[in-house]
Write a protein that holds these residues in place. Sequence first.
Motif, PDB file in Angstrom:
ATOM      1  N   GLY A   1       0.815  -1.132  -0.179  1.00 29.57           N
ATOM      2  CA  GLY A   1       0.031  -0.023   0.076  1.00 29.57           C
ATOM      3  C   GLY A   1       0.828   1.619  -0.077  1.00 29.57           C
ATOM      4  N   CYS A   2       0.178   2.391  -0.016  1.00 25.69           N
ATOM      5  CA  CYS A   2       1.007   3.717   0.005  1.00 25.69           C
ATOM      6  C   CYS A   2       0.666   4.423   1.370  1.00 25.69           C
ATOM      7  CB  CYS A   2       0.045   4.680  -0.963  1.00 25.69           C
ATOM      8  SG  CYS A   2       0.164   4.222  -2.407  1.00 25.69           S
ATOM      9  N   TYR A   3       1.828   4.703   2.145  1.00 30.27           N
ATOM     10  CA  TYR A   3       2.046   5.178   3.487  1.00 30.27           C
ATOM     11  C   TYR A   3       2.807   6.288   3.402  1.00 30.27           C
ATOM     12  CZ  TYR A   3      -0.326   1.006   4.685  1.00 30.27           C
ATOM     13  OH  TYR A   3      -1.253  -0.044   4.972  1.00 30.27           O
ATOM     14  N   ASP A   4       2.671   7.408   4.062  1.00 32.59           N
ATOM     15  CA  ASP A   4       3.621   8.545   3.973  1.00 32.59           C
ATOM     16  C   ASP A   4       4.522   8.453   5.163  1.00 32.59           C
ATOM     17  OD1 ASP A   4       1.836   9.704   6.016  1.00 32.59           O
ATOM     18  OD2 ASP A   4       0.996  11.186   4.619  1.00 32.59           O
ATOM     19  N   HIS A   5       4.304   7.832   5.941  1.00 33.74           N
ATOM     20  CA  HIS A   5       5.295   7.973   7.254  1.00 33.74           C
ATOM     21  C   HIS A   5       5.309   6.331   7.893  1.00 33.74           C
ATOM     22  CE1 HIS A   5       1.576   8.948   9.409  1.00 33.74           C
ATOM     23  NE2 HIS A   5       1.843   7.898  10.437  1.00 33.74           N
ATOM     24  N   VAL A   6       6.417   6.293   8.882  1.00 35.57           N
ATOM     25  CA  VAL A   6       6.596   4.811   9.180  1.00 35.57           C
ATOM     26  C   VAL A   6       7.088   5.273  10.769  1.00 35.57           C
ATOM     27  CG1 VAL A   6       8.960   4.428   8.606  1.00 35.57           C
ATOM     28  CG2 VAL A   6       7.544   2.763   9.317  1.00 35.57           C
ATOM     29  N   SER A   7       6.690   4.495  11.816  1.00 37.86           N
ATOM     30  CA  SER A   7       7.350   4.907  13.049  1.00 37.86           C
ATOM     31  C   SER A   7       7.908   3.511  13.767  1.00 37.86           C
ATOM     32  CB  SER A   7       6.284   5.556  14.022  1.00 37.86           C
ATOM     33  OG  SER A   7       5.286   4.853  14.080  1.00 37.86           O
ATOM     34  N   ALA A   8       8.837   3.586  14.511  1.00 34.92           N
ATOM     35  CA  ALA A   8       9.134   2.442  15.355  1.00 34.92           C
ATOM     36  C   ALA A   8       9.654   2.855  16.667  1.00 34.92           C
ATOM     37  CB  ALA A   8      10.661   1.773  14.657  1.00 34.92           C
ATOM     38  N   ALA A   9       9.153   1.860  17.658  1.00 30.87           N
ATOM     39  CA  ALA A   9       9.551   2.115  19.105  1.00 30.87           C
ATOM     40  C   ALA A   9       9.840   0.866  19.718  1.00 30.87           C
ATOM     41  CB  ALA A   9       8.085   2.653  19.596  1.00 30.87           C
ATOM     42  N   ARG A  10      10.988   1.039  20.717  1.00 31.59           N
ATOM     43  CA  ARG A  10      11.311   0.115  21.541  1.00 31.59           C
ATOM     44  C   ARG A  10      10.560  -0.076  22.733  1.00 31.59           C
ATOM     45  NH1 ARG A  10      17.533   1.370  20.722  1.00 31.59           N
ATOM     46  NH2 ARG A  10      17.641   0.440  18.557  1.00 31.59           N
ATOM     47  N   PRO A  11      10.223  -0.965  23.322  1.00 30.85           N
ATOM     48  CA  PRO A  11       9.751  -1.137  24.734  1.00 30.85           C
ATOM     49  C   PRO A  11      10.350  -0.299  25.641  1.00 30.85           C
ATOM     50  CG  PRO A  11       9.331  -3.135  23.789  1.00 30.85           C
ATOM     51  CD  PRO A  11      10.319  -2.426  22.785  1.00 30.85           C
ATOM     52  N   GLY A  12      10.003   0.510  26.509  1.00 28.05           N
ATOM     53  CA  GLY A  12      10.837   1.274  27.498  1.00 28.05           C
ATOM     54  C   GLY A  12      11.738   2.308  26.741  1.00 28.05           C
ATOM     55  N   GLY A  13      11.219   2.869  25.677  1.00 29.34           N
ATOM     56  CA  GLY A  13      11.860   4.027  25.162  1.00 29.34           C
ATOM     57  C   GLY A  13      12.737   3.727  23.753  1.00 29.34           C
ATOM     58  N   GLY A  14      13.131   4.952  22.931  1.00 32.68           N
ATOM     59  CA  GLY A  14      13.605   4.661  21.869  1.00 32.68           C
ATOM     60  C   GLY A  14      12.795   4.803  20.679  1.00 32.68           C
ATOM     61  N   ALA A  15      12.083   5.731  20.526  1.00 30.04           N
ATOM     62  CA  ALA A  15      10.990   5.778  19.453  1.00 30.04           C
ATOM     63  C   ALA A  15      11.369   6.566  18.243  1.00 30.04           C
ATOM     64  CB  ALA A  15       9.732   6.275  20.037  1.00 30.04           C
ATOM     65  N   ARG A  16      10.946   6.495  17.189  1.00 25.64           N
ATOM     66  CA  ARG A  16      11.528   7.473  16.001  1.00 25.64           C
ATOM     67  C   ARG A  16      10.265   7.389  14.922  1.00 25.64           C
ATOM     68  NH1 ARG A  16      16.861   7.840  12.252  1.00 25.64           N
ATOM     69  NH2 ARG A  16      16.215   9.994  11.664  1.00 25.64           N
ATOM     70  N   ARG A  17      10.029   8.541  14.193  1.00 22.39           N
ATOM     71  CA  ARG A  17       9.293   8.674  13.196  1.00 22.39           C
ATOM     72  C   ARG A  17      10.089   9.474  12.068  1.00 22.39           C
ATOM     73  NH1 ARG A  17       3.141  10.731  12.982  1.00 22.39           N
ATOM     74  NH2 ARG A  17       3.120  11.532  10.803  1.00 22.39           N
ATOM     75  N   LEU A  18       9.662   8.693  10.638  1.00 24.54           N
ATOM     76  CA  LEU A  18      10.124   9.258   9.740  1.00 24.54           C
ATOM     77  C   LEU A  18       9.115   9.500   8.591  1.00 24.54           C
ATOM     78  CD1 LEU A  18      13.420   6.995   9.143  1.00 24.54           C
ATOM     79  CD2 LEU A  18      13.250   9.292   9.985  1.00 24.54           C
ATOM     80  N   ARG A  19       9.429  10.452   7.593  1.00 24.96           N
ATOM     81  CA  ARG A  19       8.645  10.466   6.509  1.00 24.96           C
ATOM     82  C   ARG A  19       9.103   9.315   5.541  1.00 24.96           C
ATOM     83  NH1 ARG A  19       9.685  15.331   3.399  1.00 24.96           N
ATOM     84  NH2 ARG A  19      10.377  14.099   1.460  1.00 24.96           N
ATOM     85  N   VAL A  20       8.055   8.857   4.686  1.00 25.58           N
ATOM     86  CA  VAL A  20       8.544   7.786   3.754  1.00 25.58           C
ATOM     87  C   VAL A  20       8.730   8.520   2.488  1.00 25.58           C
ATOM     88  CG1 VAL A  20       7.760   5.887   2.513  1.00 25.58           C
ATOM     89  CG2 VAL A  20       7.332   6.194   4.783  1.00 25.58           C
ATOM     90  N   ARG A  21      10.055   8.071   1.784  1.00 29.53           N
ATOM     91  CA  ARG A  21      10.261   8.905   0.472  1.00 29.53           C
ATOM     92  C   ARG A  21      10.004   7.908  -0.445  1.00 29.53           C
ATOM     93  NH1 ARG A  21      15.983  11.613   1.819  1.00 29.53           N
ATOM     94  NH2 ARG A  21      16.353   9.648   1.276  1.00 29.53           N
ATOM     95  N   ALA A  22      10.091   8.492  -1.923  1.00 30.06           N
ATOM     96  CA  ALA A  22      10.396   7.649  -3.010  1.00 30.06           C
ATOM     97  C   ALA A  22      11.500   6.497  -2.801  1.00 30.06           C
ATOM     98  CB  ALA A  22      10.065   8.394  -4.160  1.00 30.06           C
ATOM     99  N   GLY A  23      11.217   5.490  -3.177  1.00 28.52           N
ATOM    100  CA  GLY A  23      12.324   4.345  -3.077  1.00 28.52           C
ATOM    101  C   GLY A  23      13.651   4.796  -3.989  1.00 28.52           C
ATOM    102  N   TRP A  24      13.635   5.841  -4.960  1.00 29.09           N
ATOM    103  CA  TRP A  24      14.439   5.986  -5.754  1.00 29.09           C
ATOM    104  C   TRP A  24      15.400   7.343  -5.629  1.00 29.09           C
ATOM    105  CZ3 TRP A  24      13.263  10.695  -7.306  1.00 29.09           C
ATOM    106  CH2 TRP A  24      12.016  11.210  -7.543  1.00 29.09           C
ATOM    107  N   SER A  25      14.813   7.967  -4.494  1.00 26.21           N
ATOM    108  CA  SER A  25      15.429   9.158  -4.164  1.00 26.21           C
ATOM    109  C   SER A  25      16.411   8.999  -3.128  1.00 26.21           C
ATOM    110  CB  SER A  25      14.145   9.938  -3.443  1.00 26.21           C
ATOM    111  OG  SER A  25      13.853   9.709  -2.088  1.00 26.21           O
ATOM    112  N   ARG A  26      17.402   9.987  -3.009  1.00 32.88           N
ATOM    113  CA  ARG A  26      18.804   9.958  -2.356  1.00 32.88           C
ATOM    114  C   ARG A  26      18.553  10.933  -1.218  1.00 32.88           C
ATOM    115  NH1 ARG A  26      22.069   5.632  -2.781  1.00 32.88           N
ATOM    116  NH2 ARG A  26      22.238   5.322  -5.085  1.00 32.88           N
TER     117      ARG A  26
END
Length: 136
Positions: free
Chosen positions: A111-136
């Motif tokens: 599917g099409c998503y514009d952001h992804v986030s990841a978090a570890r239990p007990g802290g350490g979370a981050r969210r990023l904007r999803v870019r096109a696969g070919w971009s640098r």
Amino acid sequence: MPSTIDLDLRGVPLLNSPWSLRLGRGTRGRTALEVYNNGLLLDVLVAKPLSADVLRGGRRGERDGRPSVLAWGHLPADGLPPDVWFGQRHREQRGQPTAVAGDFWVALAEGCYDHVSAARPGGGARRLRVRAGWSR
């Protein structure tokens, strides 16, 4: 010699998507993970003695008219992948991260998503904007 990883994430083989991964050796003999979109190298992660980025990258791509998003990062010291979420406006889908080579994790969502986030239990979370696969 690096090897291609044939993973099946939630029934979606990476080989039927624009994404591919290769394992190699980095400095000091550490494991390295290369992330590709349609053959274009996007990122190289090298295993670190202490885990680093919970979420290193997120890209979207398409193969045969089927969009998908791939997210990746380093595993924490306990070896358990983080909680991963893919989002688009007010819609979110929980990701199914898979550990790779004991040092990294990847998660794939159709599917099409514009952001992804990841978090570890007990802290350490981050969210990023999803870019096109070919971009640098």
